[in-house]
Write a protein that holds these residues in place. Structure first.
Motif, PDB file in Angstrom:
ATOM      1  N   ILE A  20      12.025  -3.623  -3.598  1.00 43.68           N
ATOM      2  CA  ILE A  20      12.311  -4.657  -3.236  1.00 43.68           C
ATOM      3  C   ILE A  20      11.123  -5.688  -2.515  1.00 43.68           C
ATOM      4  N   ALA A  21      10.676  -6.939  -3.263  1.00 41.65           N
ATOM      5  CA  ALA A  21       9.441  -7.298  -2.045  1.00 41.65           C
ATOM      6  C   ALA A  21       9.984  -7.525  -0.728  1.00 41.65           C
ATOM      7  N   VAL A  22       9.415  -7.443   0.435  1.00 35.87           N
ATOM      8  CA  VAL A  22      10.006  -7.784   1.642  1.00 35.87           C
ATOM      9  C   VAL A  22       8.295  -7.610   1.997  1.00 35.87           C
ATOM     10  N   ASP A  23       8.461  -8.715   3.586  1.00 35.25           N
ATOM     11  CA  ASP A  23       7.584  -8.951   4.517  1.00 35.25           C
ATOM     12  C   ASP A  23       7.109  -8.247   4.800  1.00 35.25           C
ATOM     13  N   THR A  24       6.523  -6.784   4.632  1.00 36.29           N
ATOM     14  CA  THR A  24       5.769  -5.463   5.158  1.00 36.29           C
ATOM     15  C   THR A  24       4.631  -5.354   6.236  1.00 36.29           C
ATOM     16  N   GLY A  25       4.194  -6.317   6.614  1.00 35.30           N
ATOM     17  CA  GLY A  25       3.273  -6.088   6.862  1.00 35.30           C
ATOM     18  C   GLY A  25       1.884  -5.975   6.229  1.00 35.30           C
ATOM     19  N   ILE A  26       1.902  -5.277   5.549  1.00 37.24           N
ATOM     20  CA  ILE A  26       0.861  -5.485   4.578  1.00 37.24           C
ATOM     21  C   ILE A  26       0.086  -6.077   3.411  1.00 37.24           C
ATOM     22  N   PRO A  27      -0.444  -6.233   3.502  1.00 39.99           N
ATOM     23  CA  PRO A  27      -1.001  -8.217   2.624  1.00 39.99           C
ATOM     24  C   PRO A  27      -1.391  -7.260   0.950  1.00 39.99           C
ATOM     25  N   ALA A  28      -1.883  -7.889   0.322  1.00 36.23           N
ATOM     26  CA  ALA A  28      -1.897  -7.275  -1.060  1.00 36.23           C
ATOM     27  C   ALA A  28      -4.291  -7.838  -1.081  1.00 36.23           C
ATOM     28  N   ARG A  29      -4.208  -6.458  -1.895  1.00 35.10           N
ATOM     29  CA  ARG A  29      -5.520  -6.235  -1.099  1.00 35.10           C
ATOM     30  C   ARG A  29      -6.230  -7.622  -1.943  1.00 35.10           C
ATOM     31  N   ARG A  30      -8.077  -7.273  -1.252  1.00 38.94           N
ATOM     32  CA  ARG A  30      -8.679  -8.456  -1.833  1.00 38.94           C
ATOM     33  C   ARG A  30      -8.693  -8.356  -3.168  1.00 38.94           C
ATOM     34  N   ASP A  31      -9.040  -7.298  -3.989  1.00 36.37           N
ATOM     35  CA  ASP A  31      -9.626  -7.584  -5.337  1.00 36.37           C
ATOM     36  C   ASP A  31      -8.718  -6.495  -6.101  1.00 36.37           C
ATOM     37  N   ARG A  32      -7.990  -7.463  -7.354  1.00 45.96           N
ATOM     38  CA  ARG A  32      -6.916  -6.230  -7.646  1.00 45.96           C
ATOM     39  C   ARG A  32      -7.484  -5.599  -8.540  1.00 45.96           C
ATOM     40  N   ASP A  33      -8.096  -5.561  -9.224  1.00 45.35           N
ATOM     41  CA  ASP A  33      -8.724  -4.234 -10.007  1.00 45.35           C
ATOM     42  C   ASP A  33      -9.315  -3.363  -9.344  1.00 45.35           C
ATOM     43  N   ARG A  34      -9.411  -3.475  -8.089  1.00 46.90           N
ATOM     44  CA  ARG A  34     -10.138  -1.505  -7.128  1.00 46.90           C
ATOM     45  C   ARG A  34      -9.883  -2.701  -5.937  1.00 46.90           C
ATOM     46  N   ALA A  35      -9.330  -0.782  -4.884  1.00 47.96           N
ATOM     47  CA  ALA A  35      -9.931  -1.199  -3.902  1.00 47.96           C
ATOM     48  C   ALA A  35     -10.321   0.464  -3.052  1.00 47.96           C
ATOM     49  N   PRO A  36     -10.101   0.693  -1.866  1.00 40.57           N
ATOM     50  CA  PRO A  36     -11.016   1.521  -1.500  1.00 40.57           C
ATOM     51  C   PRO A  36     -10.052   2.806  -1.705  1.00 40.57           C
ATOM     52  N   LEU A  37     -10.734   4.373  -1.322  1.00 36.27           N
ATOM     53  CA  LEU A  37      -9.518   4.757  -1.062  1.00 36.27           C
ATOM     54  C   LEU A  37      -8.183   5.365   0.268  1.00 36.27           C
ATOM     55  N   SER A  38      -7.505   5.494   0.243  1.00 30.09           N
ATOM     56  CA  SER A  38      -7.314   6.184   1.240  1.00 30.09           C
ATOM     57  C   SER A  38      -7.274   7.126   1.802  1.00 30.09           C
ATOM     58  N   PHE A  39      -6.841   7.228   3.443  1.00 26.10           N
ATOM     59  CA  PHE A  39      -7.970   8.851   3.356  1.00 26.10           C
ATOM     60  C   PHE A  39      -6.772  10.521   3.486  1.00 26.10           C
ATOM     61  N   SER A  40      -5.798  10.122   2.722  1.00 23.10           N
ATOM     62  CA  SER A  40      -4.676  10.925   1.717  1.00 23.10           C
ATOM     63  C   SER A  40      -5.732  11.430   0.580  1.00 23.10           C
ATOM     64  N   GLN A  41      -5.637  10.116  -0.350  1.00 27.23           N
ATOM     65  CA  GLN A  41      -6.658  10.402  -1.359  1.00 27.23           C
ATOM     66  C   GLN A  41      -7.628  11.151  -1.344  1.00 27.23           C
TER      67      GLN A  41
END
Length: 479
Positions: A20-41
């Protein structure tokens, strides 16, 4: 009594855990179609680039249902999970500068295969072959879905109840040890919705409604990268440098062979702890007020010490960095590997367990520092440009992990042996209510089965004989 702020935080975490959507402190990414990889990825992706035909990062689960299962509703439910979790609609690429990124697709259904074995005499053997095939098929992360589904209709059981096996193969880039609860919860919910819609709707083949999920893995990946860029890492660097200080070998296992180039081909030797070892593992944890993982890890350390003669040993483990609200609801890989330097402090077994717990706690305080940077530190500290921070990994699960349960059917599930591992040796212990299973996977180019059997024997003997206030030197088996 907890403060209002603390209660609000607990509520945010609980809401986030079920998506359920909450204010997590994690913002929506800047580009909806792509993002950098996390360190795990990045770790998983990097390994696949170096070894394109590797299946060491494959995960293959088989859920076998006995009873009435609506296979069509289950298909809709699993496809609903894919639509809800962006990570299951993601491919992985490099930009013009060679920097990896993830591309999120609006529609990217996984392949689904149906096999009918209901009239096959050797159906269970055929199922094992299908599972082995699914577990060892390479994933192309740039072009293919990272999940594959196989529905296998099996002959009914002795009482005439129908049986269905669902084989779910995934790539580790979308999976860690906390993914199954999230997947199981969403699948069960969507299965109920699909069955109700089939009863109430004229368009029974339409897609079920899927509620939005915030944050997504790609949001967390971009947030993680931004946070890492801004942060001061001097304390983490100092800590990990200390772990590789002095004359500490990063390779501590009792190798039978050391070829110039070992393949990832592996075998797995499974055993349950003996009744004595099982009972003592639980009793010592309670007596020492220590988690069973610390007791088991102390026994594993002593087993390696007996075989190798070394007292200063590096052993790896993994942590799931899902502390932020909302992350536990996600299918995805948030794990990080960390080395534990165990030096055998203290005299009795209880003191050794306390030492192991202290080592683990100290390392966990630095658990978000990316493993790829820990590798760099290990190589610089040891002067070995090919050094890896450890050559064995220990995972311990002491909580019940349910599979994908469906109403009206009994379910069992198992994790397939994929026949490939990236490390020389991996030890996985699963503590069930009435027994503890220990699975040891090993690279066959490096070890004989007899060596791994001896390691099993030592772990069991040590746990059977250990006492909190007895000198642990007396537990070391003769070699």
């Amino acid at each position: 009594m907890p403060t209002l702020e603390e209660l609000q935080q607990v509520m945010r975490e609980r809401l986030g855990d079920v998506g359920i959507a909450v204010d997590t402190g994690i913002p929506a990414r800047r580009d909806r179609d792509r993002a950098p990889l996390s360190f795990s990825q990045r770790l998983v992706w990097g390994h696949q680039q170096r070894v394109p035909d590797s299946t060491a990062n494959n995960i293959c689960l088989t859920f076998t249902y006995t009873g009435e299962v609506d296979a069509d509703a289950l298909r809709h439910a699993l496809f609903g999970v894919v639509r809800r979790h962006e990570i299951l609609r993601t491919t992985y690429h490099c930009d013009d500068d060679g920097v990896p990124y993830q591309r999120i697709h609006a529609d990217f259904p996984p392949p689904l295969r149906t096999v009918d074995l209901r009239d096959t005499e050797d159906a269970d053997e055929r199922l094992r072959s299908l599972v082995a095939e699914a577990a060892t098929e390479v994933f192309d992360l740039a072009t293919e879905s990272s999940v594959r589904l196989t529905f296998v209709n099996l002959p009914p059981d002795d009482a005439g109840a129908p049986r269905l096996a669902v084989v779910i193969a995934m790539q580790h880039i979308v999976w860690d040890g906390m993914t199954l609860p999230a997947m199981a919860r969403d699948t069960a919910r969507f299965y109920d919705a699909a069955r109700l819609r089939a009863l109430d709707s004229a368009d029974a083949d339409a897609e079920i409604a899927v509620d939005p999920l915030t944050p997504q893995v790609a949001d967390a990946a971009e947030w993680e990268q931004d946070r890492f860029t801004r942060a001061d890492h001097s304390a983490d660097i100092r800590f990990w440098e200390e772990q590789f200080g002095g004359d500490i070998p990063t390779a501590s296992l009792p190798y039978d062979r050391r070829p110039d180039a070992a393949s990832e081909r592996s075998a797995r030797l499974d055993r349950n702890l003996s009744d004595a070892a099982e009972a003592n593992l639980r009793a010592l944890g309670a007596e020492l007020r220590m988690p069973p993982f610390s007791v088991f890890l102390a026994a594993y350390y002593l087993a390696l010490r007996a075989i190798t003669g070394r007292t200063d040993i590096l052993i790896g483990t993994t942590v799931a960095n899902r502390e932020e609200a909302g992350l536990r609801a996600l299918v995805g890989n948030f794990s990080n590997s960390i080395p534990l330097r165990i030096q055998g402090q203290g005299n009795d077994f209880g003191e050794l367990v306390t030492h192991v717990r202290a080592v683990t706690d100290a390392a966990f305080d630095h658990r978000t520092f990316p493993f790829e940077h820990i590798i760099e530190i290990a190589r610089k500290a040891t002067g070995d440009e090919h050094a890896y921070p450890f050559d064995s990994l220990v995972l311990f699960l002491d909580q019940k992990i349910d599979g994908i349960a469906l109403p009206g059917a009994e379910m069992t599930w198992e994790l397939a042996d994929k026949g490939r591992i990236a490390l020389p040796l991996t030890v996985e212990a699963f503590m069930h209510p009435d027994h503890t299973e220990v699975q040891i996977s090993y690279q066959v180019d490096l070890f004989d089965e007899s060596t791994v059997a001896r390691l099993h024997d030592h772990i069991d003997a040590i746990l059977s004989a250990a006492a909190a206030h007895a000198p642990y030197a007396g537990l070391l088996p003769d070699e």
